[in-house]
Write a protein that holds these residues in place. Structure first.
Motif, PDB file in Angstrom:
ATOM      1  N   VAL A   4       0.843  -1.199   0.000  1.00 32.25           N
ATOM      2  CA  VAL A   4       0.000   0.000   0.000  1.00 32.25           C
ATOM      3  C   VAL A   4       0.875   1.244   0.000  1.00 32.25           C
ATOM      4  O   VAL A   4       0.726   2.136  -0.845  1.00 32.25           O
ATOM      5  N   SER A   5       1.803   1.304   0.947  1.00 35.32           N
ATOM      6  CA  SER A   5       2.654   2.499   1.066  1.00 35.32           C
ATOM      7  C   SER A   5       3.582   2.648  -0.130  1.00 35.32           C
ATOM      8  O   SER A   5       3.826   3.764  -0.601  1.00 35.32           O
ATOM      9  N   LYS A   6       4.093   1.527  -0.643  1.00 38.37           N
ATOM     10  CA  LYS A   6       4.996   1.592  -1.782  1.00 38.37           C
ATOM     11  C   LYS A   6       4.281   2.094  -3.034  1.00 38.37           C
ATOM     12  O   LYS A   6       4.786   2.971  -3.740  1.00 38.37           O
ATOM     13  N   CYS A   7       3.115   1.541  -3.304  1.00 40.56           N
ATOM     14  CA  CYS A   7       2.379   1.933  -4.516  1.00 40.56           C
ATOM     15  C   CYS A   7       1.901   3.373  -4.445  1.00 40.56           C
ATOM     16  O   CYS A   7       2.022   4.125  -5.407  1.00 40.56           O
ATOM     17  N   GLU A   8       1.398   3.773  -3.292  1.00 47.81           N
ATOM     18  CA  GLU A   8       0.948   5.154  -3.148  1.00 47.81           C
ATOM     19  C   GLU A   8       2.141   6.105  -3.197  1.00 47.81           C
ATOM     20  O   GLU A   8       2.088   7.145  -3.856  1.00 47.81           O
ATOM     21  N   GLY A   9       3.221   5.737  -2.507  1.00 49.11           N
ATOM     22  CA  GLY A   9       4.402   6.585  -2.495  1.00 49.11           C
ATOM     23  C   GLY A   9       5.052   6.736  -3.853  1.00 49.11           C
ATOM     24  O   GLY A   9       5.670   7.760  -4.147  1.00 49.11           O
ATOM     25  N   SER A  10       4.908   5.724  -4.707  1.00 49.97           N
ATOM     26  CA  SER A  10       5.488   5.768  -6.056  1.00 49.97           C
ATOM     27  C   SER A  10       4.627   6.566  -7.030  1.00 49.97           C
ATOM     28  O   SER A  10       5.051   6.831  -8.155  1.00 49.97           O
ATOM     29  N   GLY A  11       3.405   6.899  -6.597  1.00 45.57           N
ATOM     30  CA  GLY A  11       2.557   7.754  -7.430  1.00 45.57           C
ATOM     31  C   GLY A  11       1.407   7.071  -8.124  1.00 45.57           C
ATOM     32  O   GLY A  11       0.799   7.654  -9.034  1.00 45.57           O
ATOM     33  N   ALA A  12       1.062   5.838  -7.721  1.00 44.54           N
ATOM     34  CA  ALA A  12      -0.092   5.173  -8.329  1.00 44.54           C
ATOM     35  C   ALA A  12      -1.352   6.008  -8.095  1.00 44.54           C
ATOM     36  O   ALA A  12      -1.606   6.458  -6.968  1.00 44.54           O
ATOM     37  N   ASN A  13      -2.121   6.203  -9.151  1.00 40.26           N
ATOM     38  CA  ASN A  13      -3.324   7.036  -9.052  1.00 40.26           C
ATOM     39  C   ASN A  13      -4.476   6.320  -8.371  1.00 40.26           C
ATOM     40  O   ASN A  13      -5.276   6.929  -7.658  1.00 40.26           O
ATOM     41  N   LEU A  14      -4.586   5.010  -8.620  1.00 44.37           N
ATOM     42  CA  LEU A  14      -5.612   4.189  -8.002  1.00 44.37           C
ATOM     43  C   LEU A  14      -4.975   2.896  -7.497  1.00 44.37           C
ATOM     44  O   LEU A  14      -4.019   2.389  -8.098  1.00 44.37           O
ATOM     45  N   ILE A  15      -5.518   2.360  -6.412  1.00 42.50           N
ATOM     46  CA  ILE A  15      -4.989   1.142  -5.804  1.00 42.50           C
ATOM     47  C   ILE A  15      -6.158   0.194  -5.545  1.00 42.50           C
ATOM     48  O   ILE A  15      -7.105   0.550  -4.835  1.00 42.50           O
ATOM     49  N   GLY A  16      -6.085  -1.008  -6.121  1.00 45.83           N
ATOM     50  CA  GLY A  16      -7.213  -1.924  -6.096  1.00 45.83           C
ATOM     51  C   GLY A  16      -7.091  -3.048  -5.083  1.00 45.83           C
ATOM     52  O   GLY A  16      -6.023  -3.645  -4.923  1.00 45.83           O
ATOM     53  N   PHE A  17      -8.213  -3.335  -4.416  1.00 44.73           N
ATOM     54  CA  PHE A  17      -8.299  -4.409  -3.438  1.00 44.73           C
ATOM     55  C   PHE A  17      -9.383  -5.387  -3.902  1.00 44.73           C
ATOM     56  O   PHE A  17     -10.541  -4.993  -4.092  1.00 44.73           O
ATOM     57  N   ILE A  18      -9.016  -6.649  -4.072  1.00 44.98           N
ATOM     58  CA  ILE A  18      -9.902  -7.631  -4.688  1.00 44.98           C
ATOM     59  C   ILE A  18     -10.645  -8.441  -3.636  1.00 44.98           C
ATOM     60  O   ILE A  18     -10.031  -9.148  -2.825  1.00 44.98           O
ATOM     61  N   ASN A  19     -11.962  -8.349  -3.663  1.00 43.96           N
ATOM     62  CA  ASN A  19     -12.812  -9.119  -2.755  1.00 43.96           C
ATOM     63  C   ASN A  19     -13.645 -10.121  -3.567  1.00 43.96           C
ATOM     64  O   ASN A  19     -14.861 -10.135  -3.518  1.00 43.96           O
ATOM     65  N   ILE A  20     -12.915 -10.924  -4.353  1.00 44.58           N
ATOM     66  CA  ILE A  20     -13.539 -11.972  -5.176  1.00 44.58           C
ATOM     67  C   ILE A  20     -12.868 -13.287  -4.811  1.00 44.58           C
ATOM     68  O   ILE A  20     -11.651 -13.443  -4.996  1.00 44.58           O
ATOM     69  N   LYS A  21     -13.618 -14.220  -4.293  1.00 47.56           N
ATOM     70  CA  LYS A  21     -13.031 -15.434  -3.716  1.00 47.56           C
ATOM     71  C   LYS A  21     -12.273 -16.287  -4.733  1.00 47.56           C
ATOM     72  O   LYS A  21     -11.343 -16.993  -4.365  1.00 47.56           O
ATOM     73  N   ARG A  22     -12.643 -16.234  -6.000  1.00 47.60           N
ATOM     74  CA  ARG A  22     -11.931 -17.038  -6.994  1.00 47.60           C
ATOM     75  C   ARG A  22     -10.540 -16.480  -7.320  1.00 47.60           C
ATOM     76  O   ARG A  22      -9.727 -17.141  -7.945  1.00 47.60           O
ATOM     77  N   SER A  23     -10.278 -15.257  -6.882  1.00 49.56           N
ATOM     78  CA  SER A  23      -9.001 -14.605  -7.189  1.00 49.56           C
ATOM     79  C   SER A  23      -7.896 -15.090  -6.256  1.00 49.56           C
ATOM     80  O   SER A  23      -8.099 -15.278  -5.051  1.00 49.56           O
ATOM     81  N   LYS A  24      -6.688 -15.240  -6.812  1.00 54.27           N
ATOM     82  CA  LYS A  24      -5.508 -15.576  -6.010  1.00 54.27           C
ATOM     83  C   LYS A  24      -5.108 -14.407  -5.116  1.00 54.27           C
ATOM     84  O   LYS A  24      -4.279 -14.573  -4.208  1.00 54.27           O
ATOM     85  N   ARG A  25      -5.690 -13.238  -5.375  1.00 54.28           N
ATOM     86  CA  ARG A  25      -5.353 -12.040  -4.604  1.00 54.28           C
ATOM     87  C   ARG A  25      -6.535 -11.591  -3.740  1.00 54.28           C
ATOM     88  O   ARG A  25      -6.654 -10.416  -3.395  1.00 54.28           O
TER      89      ARG A  25
END
Length: 236
Positions: A14-35
């Motif tokens: 979270v901190s790395k992606c935001e600190g690097s300048g990512a405009n949007l950061i996605g969190f996956i709440n889908i059980k079939r996903s590996k993430r």
């Protein structure tokens, strides 16, 4: 182009992606996903964002009410959907607007649309989508705030790591923008530093966001900080 980094599962990412300048950061709440991340953990991860408006909740809901419930729980106002028809999304907008408090920003709906060689006819170097796929793209373009094009395998999009051929992506984008000029376009599917470098001139003209996931990972949900930095520097 703006950058959305998806599939975040760890606080250090979270901190790395935001600190690097990512405009949007996605969190996956889908059980079939590996993430896949549980809502309770997403709430914790989002709390570490300096700008909460960067968060995107990725869902594959059974109904519109599920979306509203999960938005209320997490406080996330950007939603990426991998299910629901355009009629259901219209209803979602209605009930969400009814329940929205005056201090809450407007909801943003990004609808994932899967495309692959199975939905096209190719002749003389030209791409033509099936009528069913054209209508699907047009329908969501008129209903949603944004469309995310991703490679589709066995009828499902997301997490494949496969790249959409650029001529196929361009044709899909044209169909979407013809239906709604103000629509935002996200492109996913095996996006990494090399693809951005190779196709940047073309991509910059037609898309708003590149959606990056496996292209900056060591393993599903484990982001590589050096790859994140490299990608953001290339896109700067």
């Amino acid at each position: 182009m703006k950058v959305k980094i998806c599939g975040i599962t760890r606080s250090q990412d979270v901190s790395k992606c935001e600190g690097s300048g990512a405009n949007l950061i996605g969190f996956i709440n889908i059980k079939r996903s590996k993430r896949y991340v549980k809502l309770e953990e997403i709430i914790k991860l989002v709390s570490e964002l300096k700008a909460k408006k960067r968060a995107v909740l990725v869902l594959e809901p059974k109904n519109p009410e599920e979306v509203v419930m999960k938005m209320k729980k997490t406080g996330i106002r950007n939603v990426q959907l991998h299910s629901l028809t355009s009629s259901q999304i219209k209803y979602l907008k209605w009930i969400e607007n009814f329940h929205r408090t005056p201090v809450e920003p407007n909801m943003k709906i990004i609808r994932a649309v899967g495309i692959s060689e199975d939905s096209i006819k190719s002749y003389e170097n030209k791409i033509e989508f099936s009528q069913e796929k054209v209508l699907e793209i047009e329908d969501f373009a008129k209903t949603c705030d944004a469309i995310l094009f991703d490679y589709q395998v066995k009828g499902r999009s997301g997490g494949t790591g496969k790249q959409i051929p650029i001529n196929m992506a361009l044709e899909a984008i044209k169909i979407a923008k013809d239906a709604n000029y103000n629509l935002e376009i996200f492109l996913a599917g095996g996006i990494n530093s090399e693809r951005i470098q190779d196709k940047r001139t073309v991509l910059e003209r037609v898309i708003d966001y590149v959606d990056v996931n496996s292209g900056v990972e060591d393993a599903p949900g484990i982001k590589n900080s050096e790859r994140v930095e490299e990608l953001m520097n290339i896109n700067a």
